[in-house]
Design an enzyme around this catalytic site. Structure first.
Site, short mmCIF file in Angstrom:
data_model
loop_
_atom_site.label_atom_id
_atom_site.label_comp_id
_atom_site.label_asym_id
_atom_site.label_seq_id
_atom_site.Cartn_x
_atom_site.Cartn_y
_atom_site.Cartn_z
N LYS A 7 -2.44 -6.75 -21.22
CA LYS A 7 -2.95 -5.72 -20.31
C LYS A 7 -1.81 -4.74 -20.09
O LYS A 7 -0.73 -5.12 -19.60
CB LYS A 7 -3.40 -6.33 -18.99
CG LYS A 7 -4.10 -5.31 -18.09
CD LYS A 7 -3.15 -4.50 -17.27
CE LYS A 7 -3.79 -3.39 -16.50
NZ LYS A 7 -2.95 -2.94 -15.38
N GLY A 10 -1.45 1.45 -16.60
CA GLY A 10 -1.34 2.90 -16.70
C GLY A 10 0.01 3.36 -16.17
O GLY A 10 0.57 4.37 -16.59
N ASP A 159 -6.79 -5.10 -14.77
CA ASP A 159 -6.27 -6.47 -14.76
C ASP A 159 -7.44 -7.45 -14.87
O ASP A 159 -7.39 -8.43 -15.63
CB ASP A 159 -5.50 -6.74 -13.45
CG ASP A 159 -4.28 -5.86 -13.31
OD1 ASP A 159 -3.54 -5.73 -14.30
OD2 ASP A 159 -4.08 -5.29 -12.22
N LYS A 214 -3.66 -7.96 -9.71
CA LYS A 214 -2.94 -8.48 -10.87
C LYS A 214 -2.61 -9.96 -10.70
O LYS A 214 -2.90 -10.78 -11.56
CB LYS A 214 -1.65 -7.67 -11.06
CG LYS A 214 -1.06 -7.76 -12.47
CD LYS A 214 0.23 -6.97 -12.60
CE LYS A 214 0.14 -5.53 -12.21
NZ LYS A 214 -0.85 -4.77 -13.01
N1 LIG Z 1 5.75 -8.21 -4.70
C1 LIG Z 1 5.69 -7.20 -5.59
N2 LIG Z 1 6.50 -7.21 -6.66
C2 LIG Z 1 6.48 -6.19 -7.56
N3 LIG Z 1 5.67 -5.11 -7.46
C3 LIG Z 1 4.83 -5.04 -6.40
C4 LIG Z 1 4.79 -6.08 -5.43
N4 LIG Z 1 3.85 -5.77 -4.50
C5 LIG Z 1 3.34 -4.60 -4.88
N5 LIG Z 1 3.91 -4.13 -6.00
C6 LIG Z 1 3.55 -2.87 -6.64
O1 LIG Z 1 2.64 -3.12 -7.70
C7 LIG Z 1 2.86 -2.12 -8.70
C8 LIG Z 1 2.20 -2.52 -10.01
O2 LIG Z 1 0.78 -2.45 -9.91
P1 LIG Z 1 -0.02 -1.11 -10.31
O3 LIG Z 1 -1.46 -1.39 -10.11
O4 LIG Z 1 0.58 0.05 -9.60
O5 LIG Z 1 0.38 -0.91 -11.83
P2 LIG Z 1 -0.40 -1.35 -13.15
O6 LIG Z 1 -1.47 -2.34 -12.84
O7 LIG Z 1 0.66 -1.78 -14.10
O8 LIG Z 1 -1.03 0.01 -13.64
P3 LIG Z 1 -2.61 0.43 -13.60
O9 LIG Z 1 -3.14 0.01 -12.27
O10 LIG Z 1 -2.58 1.91 -13.80
O11 LIG Z 1 -3.24 -0.28 -14.74
C9 LIG Z 1 4.38 -2.01 -8.73
O12 LIG Z 1 4.82 -0.81 -9.30
C10 LIG Z 1 4.73 -2.12 -7.25
O13 LIG Z 1 4.77 -0.86 -6.65
MG LIG Z 2 -3.08 -1.86 -11.39
#
Ligand SMILES: Nc1ncnc2c1ncn2[C@@H]1O[C@H](COP(=O)(O)OP(=O)(O)OP(=O)(O)O)[C@@H](O)[C@H]1O
Ligand SMILES: [Mg+2]
Length: 255
Positions: A7, A10, A159, A214
């Protein structure tokens, strides 16, 4: 077939480091077939912003009105998917973009239409189609869009879509690639995480926003029988010399 479901967030798509692709090559050399599902949060938000639509989230899930859904589909299928496919091609992978709402690839149902709008969860995956594509030595790259029973397109958290595809394909391993090293607690990487620990960290708001679906999906994926489930960074090697880097989900902490 030994499948690695990836996965790709973005959030990381425009920041993927070369070493990420080296890790993919190493895993292919170990016999893994690669399947991608991608998100598109930042691209979608940018387009919503241009259209002066304010993004709204509920427990990390995007509230999706019909107008927002149009933007989500336009951006995921027309931009994000194309960017990832061409990046993979550049690094020598024979990637093929697929829309989740084509050919019953991803079928879904509404989660809570009154609270979230056109947001779905996956009820069925056309795994035969994906397997056929893999047998041609192609790398499928799926958008997280599903089709409902009555033919409506649904926006699925990427996710959650990835977890459902991993389960349907009986993947050996599932990785959630994002813009941080894994789950962080006080700035430090949590290398192993159990269900109890995750629940506690969500309650304590150490885990928030997009990390909530996630982590929840990662644990659910583990419980459906996928042995190796991880959250890793796209900014560095996540697999090197046979070792994985990131947060690994486990039933119980080893003592
Ligand atoms: N405990 C944590 N540890 C790490 N990151 C965290 C935590 N809690 C929240 N986050 C946030 O979660 C973000 C990752 O999730 P996000 O949904 O933004 O990205 P993604 O799933 O990779 O991208 P997309 O949603 O576009 O597919 C991190 O950049 C951070 O800001
Ligand atoms: Mg996300």
């Amino acid at each position: 077939m030994k499948i690695l479901l990836i996965k790709l967030g973005g959030s990381i798509l425009n920041e993927l480091h070369e070493s990420f692709f080296t890790s993919l090559k190493d895993l292919q050399a170990e016999g893994y077939k690669l399947v991608f599902v991608h998100g598109g949060g930042p691209d979608i938000n940018e387009m919503l912003d241009a259209l002066q639509i304010v993004p709204e989230f509920h427990n990390g899930l995007r509230r999706t009105t019909k107008d927002v859904l149009d933007v989500v589909e336009l951006v995921l299928s027309g931009k994000t998917n194309r960017t990832l496919v061409s990046l993979l091609q550049k690094y020598g992978f024979s990637a093929i973009g697929l829309h989740g709402n084509d050919a019953n690839l991803l079928q879904g149902d509404y989660i809570d239409q009154s609270a979230l709008g056109e947001v779905g969860e996956i009820t069925n995956v056309n795994s035969d189609l994906i397997m056929n594509i893999l047998s041609l030595d192609l790398v499928p790259v799926l958008t997280p869009l599903a089709l409902s029973e009555n033919g409506k397109t649904l926006n699925v958290n990427a996710d959650m879509a990835a977890g459902a595809v991993a389960k349907a394909l009986n993947a050996e391993s599932c990785v959630f690639v994002t813009d941080v090293k894994g789950v962080l607690e006080n700035g430090a990487l949590v290398e192993r995480m159990t269900l109890d620990e995750a629940e506690q960290l969500i309650e304590d708001k150490v885990i928030y926003g997009g990390m909530i679906p996630k982590v929840k999906t990662a644990l659910k994926t583990l419980q459906t029988g996928i042995e190796h489930v991880r959250i890793v960074s796209g900014k560095e090697h996540f697999f090197e010399s046979g070792k994985w880097v990131g947060t690994s989900f486990v039933e119980k902490v080893r003592v």
